[in-house]
Write a protein that holds these residues in place. Structure first.
Motif, PDB file in Angstrom:
ATOM      1  N   ALA A 180       0.710   3.991  -8.105  1.00 27.34           N
ATOM      2  CA  ALA A 180       0.523   2.571  -7.798  1.00 27.34           C
ATOM      3  C   ALA A 180       1.488   2.107  -6.715  1.00 27.34           C
ATOM      4  O   ALA A 180       1.124   1.309  -5.840  1.00 27.34           O
ATOM      5  N   ALA A 181       2.714   2.588  -6.760  1.00 31.46           N
ATOM      6  CA  ALA A 181       3.699   2.198  -5.745  1.00 31.46           C
ATOM      7  C   ALA A 181       3.257   2.667  -4.355  1.00 31.46           C
ATOM      8  O   ALA A 181       3.370   1.920  -3.364  1.00 31.46           O
ATOM      9  N   ASP A 182       2.734   3.881  -4.281  1.00 32.79           N
ATOM     10  CA  ASP A 182       2.244   4.398  -3.001  1.00 32.79           C
ATOM     11  C   ASP A 182       1.036   3.598  -2.517  1.00 32.79           C
ATOM     12  O   ASP A 182       0.926   3.251  -1.330  1.00 32.79           O
ATOM     13  N   ALA A 183       0.115   3.315  -3.448  1.00 37.37           N
ATOM     14  CA  ALA A 183      -1.090   2.566  -3.096  1.00 37.37           C
ATOM     15  C   ALA A 183      -0.743   1.149  -2.644  1.00 37.37           C
ATOM     16  O   ALA A 183      -1.342   0.616  -1.696  1.00 37.37           O
ATOM     17  N   LYS A 184       0.214   0.536  -3.307  1.00 38.13           N
ATOM     18  CA  LYS A 184       0.640  -0.823  -2.956  1.00 38.13           C
ATOM     19  C   LYS A 184       1.143  -0.878  -1.518  1.00 38.13           C
ATOM     20  O   LYS A 184       0.819  -1.803  -0.766  1.00 38.13           O
ATOM     21  N   ALA A 185       1.915   0.134  -1.136  1.00 40.95           N
ATOM     22  CA  ALA A 185       2.447   0.177   0.228  1.00 40.95           C
ATOM     23  C   ALA A 185       1.318   0.330   1.247  1.00 40.95           C
ATOM     24  O   ALA A 185       1.337  -0.306   2.316  1.00 40.95           O
ATOM     25  N   LYS A 186       0.333   1.156   0.926  1.00 37.21           N
ATOM     26  CA  LYS A 186      -0.798   1.356   1.843  1.00 37.21           C
ATOM     27  C   LYS A 186      -1.598   0.068   2.027  1.00 37.21           C
ATOM     28  O   LYS A 186      -1.975  -0.293   3.140  1.00 37.21           O
ATOM     29  N   VAL A 187      -1.861  -0.618   0.909  1.00 37.88           N
ATOM     30  CA  VAL A 187      -2.649  -1.850   0.976  1.00 37.88           C
ATOM     31  C   VAL A 187      -1.886  -2.935   1.718  1.00 37.88           C
ATOM     32  O   VAL A 187      -2.453  -3.660   2.541  1.00 37.88           O
ATOM     33  N   LYS A 188      -0.600  -3.037   1.453  1.00 40.99           N
ATOM     34  CA  LYS A 188       0.224  -4.041   2.128  1.00 40.99           C
ATOM     35  C   LYS A 188       0.217  -3.816   3.632  1.00 40.99           C
ATOM     36  O   LYS A 188       0.108  -4.773   4.428  1.00 40.99           O
ATOM     37  N   LYS A 189       0.306  -2.570   4.043  1.00 42.86           N
ATOM     38  CA  LYS A 189       0.294  -2.239   5.463  1.00 42.86           C
ATOM     39  C   LYS A 189      -1.047  -2.591   6.096  1.00 42.86           C
ATOM     40  O   LYS A 189      -1.111  -3.023   7.248  1.00 42.86           O
ATOM     41  N   ALA A 190      -2.130  -2.419   5.316  1.00 43.41           N
ATOM     42  CA  ALA A 190      -3.476  -2.626   5.844  1.00 43.41           C
ATOM     43  C   ALA A 190      -3.870  -4.097   5.938  1.00 43.41           C
ATOM     44  O   ALA A 190      -4.466  -4.530   6.922  1.00 43.41           O
ATOM     45  N   ILE A 191      -3.547  -4.891   4.892  1.00 39.35           N
ATOM     46  CA  ILE A 191      -4.055  -6.271   4.862  1.00 39.35           C
ATOM     47  C   ILE A 191      -2.959  -7.326   4.815  1.00 39.35           C
ATOM     48  O   ILE A 191      -3.262  -8.534   4.830  1.00 39.35           O
ATOM     49  N   GLY A 192      -1.724  -6.918   4.716  1.00 36.67           N
ATOM     50  CA  GLY A 192      -0.633  -7.899   4.690  1.00 36.67           C
ATOM     51  C   GLY A 192      -0.754  -8.861   3.530  1.00 36.67           C
ATOM     52  O   GLY A 192      -0.855  -8.440   2.376  1.00 36.67           O
ATOM     53  N   ASP A 193      -0.794 -10.160   3.833  1.00 41.51           N
ATOM     54  CA  ASP A 193      -0.868 -11.182   2.788  1.00 41.51           C
ATOM     55  C   ASP A 193      -2.288 -11.710   2.574  1.00 41.51           C
ATOM     56  O   ASP A 193      -2.475 -12.773   1.967  1.00 41.51           O
ATOM     57  N   ILE A 225      -1.511  -7.601  -4.807  1.00 43.57           N
ATOM     58  CA  ILE A 225      -2.401  -8.305  -3.883  1.00 43.57           C
ATOM     59  C   ILE A 225      -2.446  -9.785  -4.249  1.00 43.57           C
ATOM     60  O   ILE A 225      -2.420 -10.156  -5.426  1.00 43.57           O
ATOM     61  N   LYS A 226      -2.542 -10.633  -3.241  1.00 41.12           N
ATOM     62  CA  LYS A 226      -2.606 -12.068  -3.481  1.00 41.12           C
ATOM     63  C   LYS A 226      -4.018 -12.493  -3.876  1.00 41.12           C
ATOM     64  O   LYS A 226      -5.011 -11.986  -3.340  1.00 41.12           O
ATOM     65  N   VAL A 313      -8.080   0.768  -2.776  1.00 38.71           N
ATOM     66  CA  VAL A 313      -7.464   1.365  -1.582  1.00 38.71           C
ATOM     67  C   VAL A 313      -8.531   1.727  -0.565  1.00 38.71           C
ATOM     68  O   VAL A 313      -8.385   1.453   0.641  1.00 38.71           O
ATOM     69  N   SER A 314      -9.639   2.318  -1.021  1.00 37.45           N
ATOM     70  CA  SER A 314     -10.704   2.699  -0.084  1.00 37.45           C
ATOM     71  C   SER A 314     -11.349   1.474   0.548  1.00 37.45           C
ATOM     72  O   SER A 314     -11.734   1.498   1.717  1.00 37.45           O
ATOM     73  N   ALA A 315     -11.449   0.371  -0.213  1.00 38.34           N
ATOM     74  CA  ALA A 315     -12.087  -0.841   0.307  1.00 38.34           C
ATOM     75  C   ALA A 315     -11.192  -1.582   1.300  1.00 38.34           C
ATOM     76  O   ALA A 315     -11.681  -2.124   2.292  1.00 38.34           O
ATOM     77  N   LEU A 316      -9.903  -1.599   1.041  1.00 42.35           N
ATOM     78  CA  LEU A 316      -9.011  -2.469   1.804  1.00 42.35           C
ATOM     79  C   LEU A 316      -8.235  -1.767   2.926  1.00 42.35           C
ATOM     80  O   LEU A 316      -7.584  -2.440   3.733  1.00 42.35           O
ATOM     81  N   THR A 317      -8.321  -0.452   2.990  1.00 42.55           N
ATOM     82  CA  THR A 317      -7.586   0.252   4.040  1.00 42.55           C
ATOM     83  C   THR A 317      -8.510   0.953   5.029  1.00 42.55           C
ATOM     84  O   THR A 317      -8.041   1.734   5.860  1.00 42.55           O
TER      85      THR A 317
END
Length: 318
Positions: A180-193, A225-226, A313-317
């Motif tokens: 989850a920690a790895d996935a969170k970083a990937k999603v944050k990088k992809a979509i920000g806020d 995710i917000k 992750v697949s949807a948002l990155t």
């Protein structure tokens, strides 16, 4: 006899004495210090929603409707799996395709036929009224507390206690948290806020996930995710999940939308022809992802949560 030969003979005798002493010590330790399988108790006493219960230490034939996720995660197959008619938990069928179905309300006749040595219920409310004592005549019964079942981490930890696999349960949770920690970083990088909403399409109706509903907790808690304002303002989830109208969805200002529902559901066709839907920011931006297996989104479980995480992750990155 020469001095050299005497020394060699003496050394050989000392070695034999040391080997014999070590062997005796090890034998003593294994006989008195450790517990063999034969010495291990055949039963254990735990506390469930009903109080103190005695169950097998290592149950072999388990029926645990709607708890199959925790069983499978710990490497155990039930003797029968939860079903409503032909409907099962699709996301688990790679592991359970050969396991017979048992109707959700656990008919006594079928339970007896399956010959369980342990029956596990997800909550007191999952037991048909007046049937608890009848199930106990068939096999020992463990009943999850509502709060334990609602939190998959507690759910898995308790299953580890039941199965004698506490360490495995802890490791599974630790592995999940790292993923989850790895996935969170990937999603944050992809979509920000950016904000994300999830909608279940079923029977032509739409169910907007509250922040604490099933695998939506993966989105908003595990992945950080917000949520859009419409989701933020929803009350806490209730057992009865009410659909939301298309008109109400007009206020959905999410940057991204995840739709989950079976292919061919009439609800998808209605969205395609809806002006309300087409006017949503996420739809206009082309930020809508669809997954046609909704089963992992509508269950609390570690395997379900992992699959939901992979979906997100697949949807948002992409």
């Amino acid at each position: 006899m020469s001095l050299f030969k005497k020394n060699l003979l003496f050394a050989a005798v000392i070695c034999l004495v040391l080997v014999f002493t070590a062997a005796c010590g090890n034998s003593k330790d294994s006989n008195s210090g450790g517990k063999s399988a034969k010495d291990e108790p055949k039963e254990q006493t735990l506390t469930d929603a009903k109080g103190k219960v005695t169950i097998p230490t290592h149950p072999k034939r388990i029926i645990a409707p709607y708890l199959e996720d925790a069983l499978v995660a710990l490497g155990v197959k039930p003797v029968a799996q939860w079903a409503i008619g032909d409907t099962v938990q699709d996301y688990l069928q790679d592991q359970l395709s050969d396991v017979p179905k048992i109707e959700w309300n656990l008919p006594l006749e079928q339970v007896m036929k399956d010959k369980p040595d342990l029956i596990i219920f997800s909550s007191p409310g999952a037991i048909q009224e007046g049937q608890y004592d009848k199930y106990k005549k068939i096999a020992p019964v463990f009943v999850y507390k509502d709060a334990t079942f609602a939190d998959w981490r507690k759910q898995l930890t308790t299953m580890g206690q039941i199965l004698g696999k506490e360490d495995e349960a802890k490791q599974k949770i630790s592995d999940y948290d790292k993923k989850a920690a790895d996935a969170k970083a990937k999603v944050k990088k992809a979509i920000g806020d950016d904000t994300v909403a999830a909608i279940w399409v079923s029977g032509g109706k739409y169910y907007l996930f509250e922040k604490d509903r099933f695998s939506a907790k993966v989105l908003y808690d595990d992945l950080g995710i917000k949520a859009p304002s419409l989701v933020e303002n929803l009350p806490a989830s209730q057992p009865q999940w009410n659909p939301i109208s298309l008109e109400k969805l007009s206020g959905l200002d999410a940057d991204h939308i995840i739709l989950v529902g079976p292919k061919g559901d009439p609800g998808f066709k209605a969205l395609d022809s809806s002006n309300v839907w087409q006017s949503l920011p996420a739809v206009k931006a082309g930020h809508v992802s669809t997954f046609n297996d909704p089963s992992n989104w509508t269950v609390n479980g570690i395997i379900a949560s992992e699959k939901t995480m992979d979906n997100a992750v697949s949807a948002l990155t992409k």
